[in-house]
Write an enzyme that holds these catalytic residues in place. Structure first.
Site, PDB file in Angstrom:
ATOM      1  N   SER A  63      13.837 -37.057 -58.456  1.00 30.94           N
ATOM      2  CA  SER A  63      12.647 -36.771 -59.244  1.00 30.94           C
ATOM      3  C   SER A  63      11.567 -37.814 -58.984  1.00 30.94           C
ATOM      4  O   SER A  63      11.851 -38.933 -58.582  1.00 30.94           O
ATOM      5  CB  SER A  63      12.973 -36.726 -60.723  1.00 30.94           C
ATOM      6  OG  SER A  63      13.035 -38.046 -61.212  1.00 30.94           O
ATOM      7  N   LYS A  64      10.340 -37.396 -59.253  1.00 25.60           N
ATOM      8  CA  LYS A  64       9.184 -38.261 -59.041  1.00 25.60           C
ATOM      9  C   LYS A  64       9.330 -39.514 -59.898  1.00 25.60           C
ATOM     10  O   LYS A  64       8.986 -40.613 -59.489  1.00 25.60           O
ATOM     11  CB  LYS A  64       7.939 -37.490 -59.500  1.00 25.60           C
ATOM     12  CG  LYS A  64       6.779 -37.610 -58.561  1.00 25.60           C
ATOM     13  CD  LYS A  64       5.662 -36.729 -59.036  1.00 25.60           C
ATOM     14  CE  LYS A  64       4.356 -37.230 -58.458  1.00 25.60           C
ATOM     15  NZ  LYS A  64       3.202 -36.566 -59.008  1.00 25.60           N
ATOM     16  N   ARG A  65       9.875 -39.298 -61.084  1.00 29.43           N
ATOM     17  CA  ARG A  65      10.023 -40.382 -62.031  1.00 29.43           C
ATOM     18  C   ARG A  65      11.060 -41.397 -61.544  1.00 29.43           C
ATOM     19  O   ARG A  65      10.879 -42.601 -61.648  1.00 29.43           O
ATOM     20  CB  ARG A  65      10.431 -39.740 -63.345  1.00 29.43           C
ATOM     21  CG  ARG A  65      10.675 -40.617 -64.494  1.00 29.43           C
ATOM     22  CD  ARG A  65      10.729 -39.690 -65.693  1.00 29.43           C
ATOM     23  NE  ARG A  65      11.474 -40.254 -66.794  1.00 29.43           N
ATOM     24  CZ  ARG A  65      12.782 -40.154 -66.933  1.00 29.43           C
ATOM     25  NH1 ARG A  65      13.493 -39.525 -66.024  1.00 29.43           N
ATOM     26  NH2 ARG A  65      13.375 -40.681 -67.969  1.00 29.43           N
TER      27      ARG A  65
END
Ligand code: GLU
Length: 514
Positions: free
Chosen positions: A266-268
């Site tokens: 994920s981007k996070r």
């Protein structure tokens, strides 16, 4: 505490600390955590925080890095007192602009017999390593040029070889590194390499450059990552060779499970730089609070610190020597705390503007200057202030507020609560419309008054058995969603005309259905 440690942690002398990044890209937040420690210690003691750019490894330079570094610090509120652009009494603060000074120090140690020119070619160094490997010895330089005769040196120069300068490690005895937080490290001198301190292109290596600059810039506390600890004995030897006082050394622990590791998608989970966290909707005060707790604590329970609290409370002696664990859930929790409980609505809504523009909910011009639309945007943001964890969640939560009534797309059956009939839902909407059309502005804009008005209709006029039956259809009608913010807040935020229009459209769609 020893007298030395006492001095190192004393707050009566202003400390001079530095953040000395290499401009090799957007700085990793682990690296920024070290900058935070350095900043806080300087400010806590009333001293100076220096930004110094270590750009001597020319192959690793990445364009734009300096801007990234400055933006990361500025956004977090870590203003430097001396540094590139800003100047200061010990500038320039960019190492490539200080080559003369490093070369002069290198010449001085050569003249004093504490360093020597090395003419070994990369091929020879490679061959030495291979031979050592074959003999099951640790790789490394064999100190070949340490005792060259004058003729040998001349011959090498005649061949056109540009020498490096190597530090002449004292081969006898041992060297101890004293660190404020990690245990003293003692090594046998003979195990240390004669490291290159000046490369053949005239640029210094880190070992020489940082040490000269820390000395010249009167740095009192060197706060840096623990990855530098293995090189510290060499640095201590160089300090001793130069006869310079060694600053207080503080090697801060690594961060376990740092973000951006392989396998995370994920981007996070992949965010590694301050600007990425910013884009994901984290607040600078939350990121600062989170990062400072990676390896430092005030006591065993306080979790929330403003920058001012930190300046007051930060003690270098409380930096933990053991690795800290990066936990994104904790960052979310801290961020939510600031959004939900610390920011006021005005401030929160202002910070939402770029996110709303990015998602196309408002225009970039409106984000710059919302003008008359500001009360409406602020009220829309207020709907979710208590709910969201990061600013980037806001647009998807409130975009329905900004859409024209007819653009809300939802099936009419959603308007009908469980065990209800479309006709009953239409009746509820009609009663709500009549009420909202008529009430004076003071009631319309007062959450409690609206609530009691609608409750009264539910109990006394429609005689519904619970309030949920009264609130469900208008909630869906106003938001187009089965999960929405508070009904009264939506009614107020949308304003009377828009609210009535949405309720009316919903009522029509129910009537058309039956
Ligand atoms: N330029 C070094 C780095 O970025 C600095 C280390 C230090 O703080 O001395 O790792």
């Amino acid at each position: 505490m020893t007298e030395e440690a006492n001095k190192a942690t004393s707050t009566s002398t202003p400390a001079r600390t530095r953040y000395a990044p290499s401009p090799t890209g957007n700085p990793h937040i682990g690296n920024i955590r070290t900058a935070i420690f350095a900043y806080l210690w300087a400010k806590h003691t009333g001293g100076q925080f220096i930004l110094r750019i270590e750009d001597t490894d020319r192959k690793r330079l990445v364009e734009g890095s300096l801007d990234n570094i400055k933006e990361s610090l500025s956004w977090l509120g870590l203003d430097w007192d001396e540094g590139p652009d800003k100047g200061g009494p010990f500038g320039p603060y960019v190492q490539s602009e200080r080559l003369d000074r490093f070369q002069a120090v290198a010449r001085q140690v050569i003249e004093e017999g504490k360093a020597y020119y090395c003419y070994c070619t990369p091929e020879r160094l490679d061959a030495v390593n291979k031979a050592k490997q074959a003999a099951k010895q640790a790789p490394g330089y064999d100190r070949h040029c340490r005792n060259l005769s004058e003729e040998e040196k001349q011959a090498a120069l005649a061949e056109g070889i540009k020498p490096t300068v190597r530090f002449k490690v004292p081969l006898e005895g041992s060297t101890t590194v004293n660190d404020l937080i990690v245990k003293p490290l003692t090594v046998e001198n003979s195990t240390i390499q004669d490291a290159v301190i000046l490369k053949s292109d005239g640029y210094p290596t880190y070992h020489l450059a940082h040490l000269v600059d820390d000395h010249d810039m009167q740095v009192t506390h060197v706060i840096r990552g623990q990855e530098w600890l293995p090189s510290a004995p060499l640095h201590v030897m160089i300090y001793q060779a130069l006869g310079w006082e060694i600053p207080v050394l503080i090697h801060v622990p690594v961060i376990l499970n740092p973000p951006g590791q392989k396998g995370k998608l994920s981007k996070r989970d992949n965010a590694v730089s301050v600007s990425q966290y910013r884009e994901l909707g984290y607040l600078p005060e939350a990121l600062l609070n989170f990062l400072v707790l990676l390896g430092w604590s005030y006591d065993d329970h306080t979790e929330f610190f403003t920058k001012q609290d930190l300046v007051e409370k930060f003690e270098v002696s409380r930096i933990q020597p053991t690795p800290a664990k990066f936990n994104i859930e904790k960052l979310d929790w801290i961020n939510a705390h600031y959004i939900n409980h610390v920011l006021d609505v005005e401030d929160f809504a202002r910070r939402c503007l770029p996110f709303l523009a990015e998602a196309g909910v408002i225009s970039p011009e409106e984000a710059q200057d919302p003008g008359d639309k500001w009360p409406f945007i602020r009220a829309a943001c207020a709907l979710v202030k208590d709910k969201v964890k990061v600013l980037s969640e806001v647009p998807q939560e409130i975009d329905f507020i900004f859409k024209p009534a007819a653009a809300l797309e939802y099936p009419a059956k959603d308007l009908v609560g469980k065990n209800e009939s479309p006709a009953a839902a239409a009746g509820v909407l009609e009663a709500a419309i009549n009420f909202l059309k008529e009430v004076p502005d003071e009631v319309y804009n007062d959450r409690e008054a609206l609530l009691s008005g609608l409750s009264d209709i539910s109990e006394n006029k429609l005689k519904l058995t619970n309030r949920g039956m009264m609130f469900w259809p208008p909630r869906v009608a106003l938001s187009g969603r089965t999960k929405s913010p508070d009904l009264m807040a939506m009614i107020i935020a949308l304003g009377r005309d828009e609210t009535v229009q949405r309720l009316e459209l919903a009522r029509q769609s129910l009537l058309n259905q039956s």
